[in-house]
Motif scaffolding. Structure first.
Motif, PDB file in Angstrom:
ATOM      1  N   THR A 142       0.864  -1.174   0.000  1.00  0.00           N
ATOM      2  CA  THR A 142       0.000   0.000   0.000  1.00  0.00           C
ATOM      3  C   THR A 142       0.906   1.230   0.000  1.00  0.00           C
ATOM      4  O   THR A 142       2.123   1.114   0.175  1.00  0.00           O
ATOM      5  CB  THR A 142      -0.893   0.036   1.254  1.00  0.00           C
ATOM      6  OG1 THR A 142      -0.039   0.168   2.405  1.00  0.00           O
ATOM      7  CG2 THR A 142      -1.747  -1.229   1.379  1.00  0.00           C
ATOM      8  N   ASP A 143       0.327   2.412  -0.155  1.00  0.00           N
ATOM      9  CA  ASP A 143       1.131   3.644  -0.075  1.00  0.00           C
ATOM     10  C   ASP A 143       1.871   3.718   1.253  1.00  0.00           C
ATOM     11  O   ASP A 143       3.047   4.056   1.305  1.00  0.00           O
ATOM     12  CB  ASP A 143       0.250   4.878  -0.249  1.00  0.00           C
ATOM     13  CG  ASP A 143      -0.191   5.092  -1.677  1.00  0.00           C
ATOM     14  OD1 ASP A 143       0.460   4.557  -2.597  1.00  0.00           O
ATOM     15  OD2 ASP A 143      -1.188   5.807  -1.872  1.00  0.00           O
ATOM     16  N   ALA A 144       1.163   3.397   2.340  1.00  0.00           N
ATOM     17  CA  ALA A 144       1.780   3.463   3.664  1.00  0.00           C
ATOM     18  C   ALA A 144       2.934   2.462   3.781  1.00  0.00           C
ATOM     19  O   ALA A 144       3.982   2.784   4.350  1.00  0.00           O
ATOM     20  CB  ALA A 144       0.742   3.196   4.748  1.00  0.00           C
ATOM     21  N   GLN A 145       2.747   1.273   3.233  1.00  0.00           N
ATOM     22  CA  GLN A 145       3.813   0.276   3.295  1.00  0.00           C
ATOM     23  C   GLN A 145       5.005   0.680   2.430  1.00  0.00           C
ATOM     24  O   GLN A 145       6.146   0.462   2.812  1.00  0.00           O
ATOM     25  CB  GLN A 145       3.281  -1.085   2.861  1.00  0.00           C
ATOM     26  CG  GLN A 145       2.357  -1.710   3.884  1.00  0.00           C
ATOM     27  CD  GLN A 145       1.658  -2.935   3.337  1.00  0.00           C
ATOM     28  OE1 GLN A 145       1.239  -2.968   2.183  1.00  0.00           O
ATOM     29  NE2 GLN A 145       1.515  -3.938   4.183  1.00  0.00           N
ATOM     30  N   LEU A 146       4.742   1.264   1.280  1.00  0.00           N
ATOM     31  CA  LEU A 146       5.845   1.761   0.455  1.00  0.00           C
ATOM     32  C   LEU A 146       6.649   2.793   1.222  1.00  0.00           C
ATOM     33  O   LEU A 146       7.882   2.775   1.234  1.00  0.00           O
ATOM     34  CB  LEU A 146       5.316   2.391  -0.831  1.00  0.00           C
ATOM     35  CG  LEU A 146       5.110   1.471  -2.016  1.00  0.00           C
ATOM     36  CD1 LEU A 146       4.421   2.216  -3.139  1.00  0.00           C
ATOM     37  CD2 LEU A 146       6.423   0.911  -2.486  1.00  0.00           C
ATOM     38  N   GLN A 147       5.943   3.706   1.857  1.00  0.00           N
ATOM     39  CA  GLN A 147       6.610   4.756   2.630  1.00  0.00           C
ATOM     40  C   GLN A 147       7.443   4.148   3.754  1.00  0.00           C
ATOM     41  O   GLN A 147       8.580   4.544   3.976  1.00  0.00           O
ATOM     42  CB  GLN A 147       5.552   5.714   3.200  1.00  0.00           C
ATOM     43  CG  GLN A 147       6.085   7.065   3.562  1.00  0.00           C
ATOM     44  CD  GLN A 147       6.534   7.844   2.341  1.00  0.00           C
ATOM     45  OE1 GLN A 147       5.915   7.805   1.293  1.00  0.00           O
ATOM     46  NE2 GLN A 147       7.629   8.546   2.473  1.00  0.00           N
ATOM     47  N   GLN A 148       6.869   3.155   4.432  1.00  0.00           N
ATOM     48  CA  GLN A 148       7.567   2.516   5.545  1.00  0.00           C
ATOM     49  C   GLN A 148       8.773   1.720   5.042  1.00  0.00           C
ATOM     50  O   GLN A 148       9.857   1.800   5.620  1.00  0.00           O
ATOM     51  CB  GLN A 148       6.609   1.584   6.287  1.00  0.00           C
ATOM     52  CG  GLN A 148       7.256   0.867   7.454  1.00  0.00           C
ATOM     53  CD  GLN A 148       6.307  -0.112   8.108  1.00  0.00           C
ATOM     54  OE1 GLN A 148       5.278  -0.474   7.543  1.00  0.00           O
ATOM     55  NE2 GLN A 148       6.641  -0.546   9.294  1.00  0.00           N
ATOM     56  N   GLN A 149       8.594   0.964   3.971  1.00  0.00           N
ATOM     57  CA  GLN A 149       9.672   0.134   3.445  1.00  0.00           C
ATOM     58  C   GLN A 149      10.817   0.957   2.859  1.00  0.00           C
ATOM     59  O   GLN A 149      11.982   0.620   3.009  1.00  0.00           O
ATOM     60  CB  GLN A 149       9.140  -0.790   2.349  1.00  0.00           C
ATOM     61  CG  GLN A 149       8.280  -1.915   2.858  1.00  0.00           C
ATOM     62  CD  GLN A 149       9.092  -2.983   3.579  1.00  0.00           C
ATOM     63  OE1 GLN A 149      10.259  -3.192   3.273  1.00  0.00           O
ATOM     64  NE2 GLN A 149       8.479  -3.626   4.548  1.00  0.00           N
ATOM     65  N   LEU A 150      10.464   2.030   2.173  1.00  0.00           N
ATOM     66  CA  LEU A 150      11.467   2.764   1.415  1.00  0.00           C
ATOM     67  C   LEU A 150      11.830   4.114   2.003  1.00  0.00           C
ATOM     68  O   LEU A 150      12.782   4.736   1.555  1.00  0.00           O
ATOM     69  CB  LEU A 150      10.975   2.962  -0.022  1.00  0.00           C
ATOM     70  CG  LEU A 150      10.651   1.669  -0.758  1.00  0.00           C
ATOM     71  CD1 LEU A 150      10.009   1.969  -2.089  1.00  0.00           C
ATOM     72  CD2 LEU A 150      11.906   0.837  -0.943  1.00  0.00           C
ATOM     73  N   GLY A 151      11.069   4.585   2.948  1.00  0.00           N
ATOM     74  CA  GLY A 151      11.318   5.910   3.497  1.00  0.00           C
ATOM     75  C   GLY A 151      10.945   6.970   2.483  1.00  0.00           C
ATOM     76  O   GLY A 151      10.278   6.696   1.493  1.00  0.00           O
ATOM     77  N   ASP A 152      11.372   8.171   2.713  1.00  0.00           N
ATOM     78  CA  ASP A 152      11.004   9.264   1.803  1.00  0.00           C
ATOM     79  C   ASP A 152      12.179   9.727   0.947  1.00  0.00           C
ATOM     80  O   ASP A 152      12.087  10.717   0.232  1.00  0.00           O
ATOM     81  CB  ASP A 152      10.423  10.439   2.589  1.00  0.00           C
ATOM     82  CG  ASP A 152      11.426  11.012   3.583  1.00  0.00           C
ATOM     83  OD1 ASP A 152      12.590  10.550   3.601  1.00  0.00           O
ATOM     84  OD2 ASP A 152      11.042  11.922   4.330  1.00  0.00           O
ATOM     85  N   GLY A 153      13.290   9.012   1.039  1.00  0.00           N
ATOM     86  CA  GLY A 153      14.443   9.382   0.221  1.00  0.00           C
ATOM     87  C   GLY A 153      15.312  10.444   0.881  1.00  0.00           C
ATOM     88  O   GLY A 153      16.342  10.814   0.350  1.00  0.00           O
ATOM     89  N   SER A 154      14.888  10.953   2.039  1.00  0.00           N
ATOM     90  CA  SER A 154      15.693  11.972   2.727  1.00  0.00           C
ATOM     91  C   SER A 154      16.662  11.283   3.691  1.00  0.00           C
ATOM     92  O   SER A 154      16.615  10.088   3.875  1.00  0.00           O
ATOM     93  CB  SER A 154      14.784  12.941   3.477  1.00  0.00           C
ATOM     94  OG  SER A 154      14.097  12.254   4.490  1.00  0.00           O
ATOM     95  N   GLY A 155      17.457  12.052   4.322  1.00  0.00           N
ATOM     96  CA  GLY A 155      18.409  11.489   5.273  1.00  0.00           C
ATOM     97  C   GLY A 155      19.594  10.894   4.549  1.00  0.00           C
ATOM     98  O   GLY A 155      20.155  11.506   3.656  1.00  0.00           O
TER      99      GLY A 155
END
Length: 183
Positions: free
Chosen positions: A88-101
């Motif tokens: 899901t969108d939430a899982q993508l965000q959790q798995q991959l982060g936001d690309g920052s850091g």
């Protein structure tokens, strides 16, 4: 012949090499004696998966059943769904982060934007339709051409998105890049 073939991977087994996944069965019409399958993206010499999904192919269901029964080396096996198609969108965000850091190779916002752009290319062609209605529509090439003209994009771009959508059996996540080996 069976509708149980739908979603299965067509795998060619060769004695001296690793099994080769040739494609995925996306629909079966027993009335018309047709199996529609879509070839898998090729793997480049570098080991990366090509992001281009070839167009669907048709084959006689009886012919395929005979090949499967004859020990031709062709088998129907469970399709191994890429993990990113299931998120899901939430899982993508959790798995991959936001690309920052920490520096990362992936660029999640660009990938999601790419998925959304690809879906917009094909939305009128797929919305409210089954896979069978899409692939067995004799007017599909004309619809693709008209859609590309309406959006002022190439027919190849529309076809590419449609083929990826079909490989994913209607899953929009199949429009994401095959990012396992790319940035």
């Amino acid at each position: 012949m069976s509708t149980a073939w739908v979603g299965k991977a067509l795998v060619r087994m060769k004695p001296s090499t690793a099994p080769v996944v040739e494609g995925r069965v996306i629909c079966v019409s027993l009335v018309d004696d047709l199996v529609c399958w879509i070839p898998m993206p090729r793997i480049k010499k570098s080991g990366q998966i090509d992001n281009y999904v070839p167009s669907p192919k048709m084959r006689s269901a009886k012919e395929l059943a005979e090949l499967l029964a004859a020990g031709s080396g062709l088998q129907l096996l469970d399709f191994k769904t890429p993990a990113h198609w299931l998120w899901t969108d939430a899982q993508l965000q959790q798995q991959l982060g936001d690309g920052s850091g920490a520096r990362r190779r992936y660029q999640l916002p660009k990938w999601l934007a790419r998925e959304q752009r690809a879906y917009e290319l094909i939305k009128p062609l797929v919305q409210g339709k089954t896979l069978e209605q899409i692939v067995f529509d004799p007017g599909l090439p004309t619809l693709i051409r008209r859609r590309s003209e309406a959006l002022a994009v190439s027919a190849v771009a529309v076809r590419r998105a449609l083929n990826a959508y079909l490989l994913g059996m209607g899953n929009r996540r199949a429009l994401l890049p095959w990012y396992g080996r790319c940035g």
